[in-house]
Design a protein around this motif. Structure first.
Motif, PDB file in Angstrom:
ATOM      1  N   GLY A  45      42.065  54.644  57.757  1.00 23.71           N
ATOM      2  CA  GLY A  45      42.449  55.541  58.835  1.00 23.71           C
ATOM      3  C   GLY A  45      42.079  56.965  58.498  1.00 23.71           C
ATOM      4  O   GLY A  45      41.401  57.240  57.504  1.00 23.71           O
ATOM      5  N   THR A  46      42.517  57.890  59.342  1.00 27.82           N
ATOM      6  CA  THR A  46      42.284  59.309  59.105  1.00 27.82           C
ATOM      7  C   THR A  46      43.588  60.075  59.312  1.00 27.82           C
ATOM      8  O   THR A  46      44.544  59.558  59.885  1.00 27.82           O
ATOM      9  N   GLU A  47      43.588  61.327  58.853  1.00 31.56           N
ATOM     10  CA  GLU A  47      44.790  62.151  59.025  1.00 31.56           C
ATOM     11  C   GLU A  47      45.027  62.505  60.489  1.00 31.56           C
ATOM     12  O   GLU A  47      46.126  62.925  60.868  1.00 31.56           O
ATOM     13  N   GLN A  48      44.018  62.292  61.343  1.00 27.59           N
ATOM     14  CA  GLN A  48      44.168  62.597  62.765  1.00 27.59           C
ATOM     15  C   GLN A  48      44.658  61.391  63.578  1.00 27.59           C
ATOM     16  O   GLN A  48      44.923  61.523  64.777  1.00 27.59           O
ATOM     17  N   ASP A  49      44.760  60.232  62.948  1.00 28.83           N
ATOM     18  CA  ASP A  49      45.277  59.054  63.645  1.00 28.83           C
ATOM     19  C   ASP A  49      46.733  59.269  64.036  1.00 28.83           C
ATOM     20  O   ASP A  49      47.438  60.090  63.421  1.00 28.83           O
ATOM     21  N   PRO A  50      47.218  58.530  65.033  1.00 28.27           N
ATOM     22  CA  PRO A  50      48.626  58.687  65.431  1.00 28.27           C
ATOM     23  C   PRO A  50      49.604  58.492  64.278  1.00 28.27           C
ATOM     24  O   PRO A  50      50.668  59.103  64.254  1.00 28.27           O
ATOM     25  N   GLN A  51      49.241  57.637  63.299  1.00 31.23           N
ATOM     26  CA  GLN A  51      50.146  57.366  62.175  1.00 31.23           C
ATOM     27  C   GLN A  51      49.911  58.305  60.993  1.00 31.23           C
ATOM     28  O   GLN A  51      50.708  58.324  60.057  1.00 31.23           O
ATOM     29  N   SER A  52      48.810  59.027  60.927  1.00 34.54           N
ATOM     30  CA  SER A  52      48.450  59.960  59.861  1.00 34.54           C
ATOM     31  C   SER A  52      48.273  59.273  58.504  1.00 34.54           C
ATOM     32  O   SER A  52      49.254  58.902  57.839  1.00 34.54           O
ATOM     33  N   ARG A  53      47.035  59.136  58.097  1.00 35.18           N
ATOM     34  CA  ARG A  53      46.719  58.485  56.822  1.00 35.18           C
ATOM     35  C   ARG A  53      47.388  59.200  55.654  1.00 35.18           C
ATOM     36  O   ARG A  53      47.883  58.558  54.717  1.00 35.18           O
ATOM     37  N   ASP A  54      47.422  60.521  55.681  1.00 37.11           N
ATOM     38  CA  ASP A  54      47.993  61.265  54.564  1.00 37.11           C
ATOM     39  C   ASP A  54      49.478  60.936  54.376  1.00 37.11           C
ATOM     40  O   ASP A  54      49.938  60.734  53.250  1.00 37.11           O
ATOM     41  N   LEU A  55      50.213  60.850  55.470  1.00 39.17           N
ATOM     42  CA  LEU A  55      51.639  60.537  55.378  1.00 39.17           C
ATOM     43  C   LEU A  55      51.869  59.105  54.905  1.00 39.17           C
ATOM     44  O   LEU A  55      52.771  58.838  54.099  1.00 39.17           O
ATOM     45  N   ILE A  56      51.044  58.179  55.399  1.00 41.27           N
ATOM     46  CA  ILE A  56      51.178  56.777  54.981  1.00 41.27           C
ATOM     47  C   ILE A  56      50.882  56.635  53.499  1.00 41.27           C
ATOM     48  O   ILE A  56      51.624  55.956  52.756  1.00 41.27           O
ATOM     49  N   ARG A  57      49.818  57.265  53.027  1.00 43.89           N
ATOM     50  CA  ARG A  57      49.471  57.186  51.601  1.00 43.89           C
ATOM     51  C   ARG A  57      50.575  57.796  50.741  1.00 43.89           C
ATOM     52  O   ARG A  57      50.920  57.263  49.685  1.00 43.89           O
ATOM     53  N   HIS A  58      51.121  58.915  51.175  1.00 46.78           N
ATOM     54  CA  HIS A  58      52.189  59.560  50.404  1.00 46.78           C
ATOM     55  C   HIS A  58      53.396  58.631  50.281  1.00 46.78           C
ATOM     56  O   HIS A  58      53.976  58.492  49.180  1.00 46.78           O
ATOM     57  N   SER A  59      53.773  57.987  51.384  1.00 49.47           N
ATOM     58  CA  SER A  59      54.937  57.091  51.359  1.00 49.47           C
ATOM     59  C   SER A  59      54.698  55.896  50.442  1.00 49.47           C
ATOM     60  O   SER A  59      55.605  55.486  49.695  1.00 49.47           O
ATOM     61  N   LEU A  60      53.494  55.332  50.474  1.00 47.03           N
ATOM     62  CA  LEU A  60      53.180  54.197  49.606  1.00 47.03           C
ATOM     63  C   LEU A  60      53.181  54.619  48.138  1.00 47.03           C
ATOM     64  O   LEU A  60      53.696  53.894  47.273  1.00 47.03           O
ATOM     65  N   ALA A  61      52.607  55.783  47.845  1.00 40.34           N
ATOM     66  CA  ALA A  61      52.585  56.261  46.459  1.00 40.34           C
ATOM     67  C   ALA A  61      54.002  56.487  45.943  1.00 40.34           C
ATOM     68  O   ALA A  61      54.323  56.154  44.794  1.00 40.34           O
ATOM     69  N   GLU A  62      54.874  57.036  46.806  1.00 40.59           N
ATOM     70  CA  GLU A  62      56.274  57.247  46.421  1.00 40.59           C
ATOM     71  C   GLU A  62      56.969  55.930  46.122  1.00 40.59           C
ATOM     72  O   GLU A  62      57.896  55.879  45.304  1.00 40.59           O
ATOM     73  N   ALA A  63      56.511  54.849  46.757  1.00 40.53           N
ATOM     74  CA  ALA A  63      57.106  53.527  46.538  1.00 40.53           C
ATOM     75  C   ALA A  63      56.527  52.829  45.317  1.00 40.53           C
ATOM     76  O   ALA A  63      56.916  51.691  45.018  1.00 40.53           O
TER      77      ALA A  63
END
Length: 517
Positions: free
Chosen positions: A476-494
């Motif tokens: 995905g990209t950071e401009q997608d409705p879900q935001s790739r950056d936010l998804i990656r950050h949450s997974l890394a935190e997990a």
């Protein structure tokens, strides 16, 4: 536990809308399974296979809601679906509808004479006829519909060829036309790289990687997965190739496909060599150590095809494919040593859980390079068919978007519940060393792809003394409705190890397992 259903006569909705409604119903407490489909014979048969029984009666033009679960929850689900399906259309300030319903392509063209693309998302047995109607009206066609025979696909595309029109599909889930995402597509910047792909997630991976590397996409054309079959002849890929060659905005062209028929591959490469623009080709599983065709460059993975195209556009040296994930491994080497001491003697296997069919295929190919032959419901060459798709054996890499898992259920990109259940099941298996998975973002995909997954990963880490290694790739990209950056950050935190591409994630998983002995 009860089963209830309701049929709405002559109420049509496209398959993406129906899958989204199914996903919402499945999230209602007390619902074990929900399905919302058109009442075709094939769909009713799939619903029976999914456990909804054989007494559902409906006509092909009827819309069917079927639910299984607690009685009160089933009643609530049917009421919810009925409300969503029968809501009144938007009205203007005078209370009048904007326009009369469009019931045919011809009527649509009367109201929108400048339109030149028809999107078809009807049951497969009707899709071919609708495609022929659209082509005869001079419309290019995108066919989201699947279950269209090879004979019908060839007939449709031959007509398109005669009329110099493009057919994307059947079973084309992704395209980007003039900057507009269609189907399961991502938000990427406009640019000078054009893509033609016989693979939906392959197209998504390439376009997203181009965006991540700072460049953009002129057009992204899907062809459907069977276009390069011997019986079809690559008609749509050849048309798309020429269209991009004639497009002033396109400077570099990328072609992507699972292994095509040999004669079709030769035909496409011959046509690519005559284009006065550089062409990057990636046929998954094919090996090209030296470019043998003038102006044609061969890539070794989906992401590598984008990297080569970006380098060519910027007049840079062609990058070598990362075959051992040097970047990821350099950062993760200490963690790998830690994993080797934490994993038990029984934990020796990769368990790949994919929503993207091409990602599943690519991961199998890469695992094989390490001598890790896998079982799969969609095995690539050298891998084996899974005995039971619902349980893993040794190295197992599954495509949860395949018909084995989507009969009567929404695709895992829309509703990741089944993906999450499989990840938990494999993570709890004492033989699992690595759980490898994808998260696919973009339009049409789940708006909250991690809502249940993060809790599952936390549960595994909390309850298991030796949890497996979780490795993920976010497409995905950071401009997608879900935001790739936010998804990656949450997974890394997990505690999930993240890779920049699907190939990189597969290499990392295979490398870890190969070091376990």
């Amino acid at each position: 536990m009860v089963i209830k259903y309701k049929a709405f006569e002559n109420l049509y909705q496209d398959s993406v809308s129906l899958m989204q409604i199914s996903a919402r119903l499945n999230k209602i407490d007390g619902i074990e399974e929900a399905s919302v489909v058109m009442g075709t014979e094939a769909n009713l048969s799939r619903m029976a296979d999914a456990g909804f029984g054989t007494n559902i009666t409906a006509k092909p033009n009827d819309l069917v809601i079927a639910v299984r679960g607690d009685e009160d929850a089933c009643n609530e689900a049917i009421e919810h679906a009925q409300t969503a399906l029968t809501a009144k259309p938007d009205t203007d300030n005078d209370g009048q509808q904007f326009s009369q319903p469009l019931t045919s392509f011809a009527l649509g063209l009367e109201q929108h004479p400048d339109a030149n693309l028809a999107l078809i998302s009807v049951p497969g047995e009707y899709a071919a006829a609708e495609a022929m109607k659209a082509l005869r009206l001079g419309l290019n066609v995108m066919m989201f519909s699947d279950n269209v025979s090879l004979d019908d696909e060839k007939r449709i595309k031959q007509l398109a060829q005669q009329k110099a029109l493009m057919v994307m599909g059947p079973d084309c889930g992704t395209a980007i036309i003039n900057g507009i995402p269609l189907g399961f597509a991502n938000v990427v910047r406009r640019g000078a790289i054009g893509v033609v792909a016989a693979s939906g997630t392959g197209l998504q991976e390439a376009t997203c990687r181009i965006h991540q590397l700072g460049e953009g996409v002129s057009q992204a054309l899907g062809t459907g997965g069977h276009d390069l079959h011997q019986d079809v002849g690559g008609i749509s890929m050849l048309h798309g190739l020429q269209a991009l060659a004639d497009d002033d905005e396109t400077q570099v062209i990328v072609l992507i496909s699972k292994p095509p028929a040999e004669a079709i591959a030769e035909s496409i490469l011959a046509s690519a060599s005559k284009i006065d623009k550089p062409v990057v080709v990636h046929f998954l599983g094919a090996s090209h150590t030296e470019p043998s065709v003038e102006s044609v460059y061969f890539a070794d993975s989906l992401a590598h095809s984008a990297e080569v195209a970006v380098a060519i556009l910027g007049n840079q040296d062609i990058p070598q494919a990362i075959t051992q994930t040097q970047i990821s491994l350099k950062a993760a080497e200490q963690q790998i040593e830690k994993f080797k001491t934490q994993l038990t003697a029984t934990q020796r296997y990769i368990r790949g859980v994919f929503a993207g069919g091409t990602f599943c295929f690519e991961a199998q190919i890469i695992a094989s390079q390490y001598g890790l032959n896998a079982y799969s419901n969609t095995p690539s060459k050298g891998n084996q068919l899974l005995d039971d798709v619902w349980s893993s054996q040794q190295h197992t890499i599954v495509d949860l978007g395949d018909d084995d898992f989507t009969q009567g259920r929404p695709h895992p990109m829309i509703d990741p519940s089944l993906r999450n259940q499989r990840i938990l099941q494999d993570a709890q298996d004492p033989n699992t060393a690595v759980v490898l998975f994808d998260v696919v973002l973009g339009y049409g995909a789940s708006e909250q792809p991690l809502s249940e997954l993060l809790a599952i990963i936390a549960q595994v880490h909390r309850e298991q003394a030796a949890p497996p290694v979780f490795i993920a790739h976010v497409c995905g990209t950071e401009q997608d409705p879900q935001s790739r950056d936010l998804i990656r950050h949450s997974l890394a935190e997990a505690g999930v190890l993240l890779a920049d591409s699907n190939a990189d994630a597969a290499h990392l998983a295979a490398h870890i397992v190969s070091q376990l002995g």
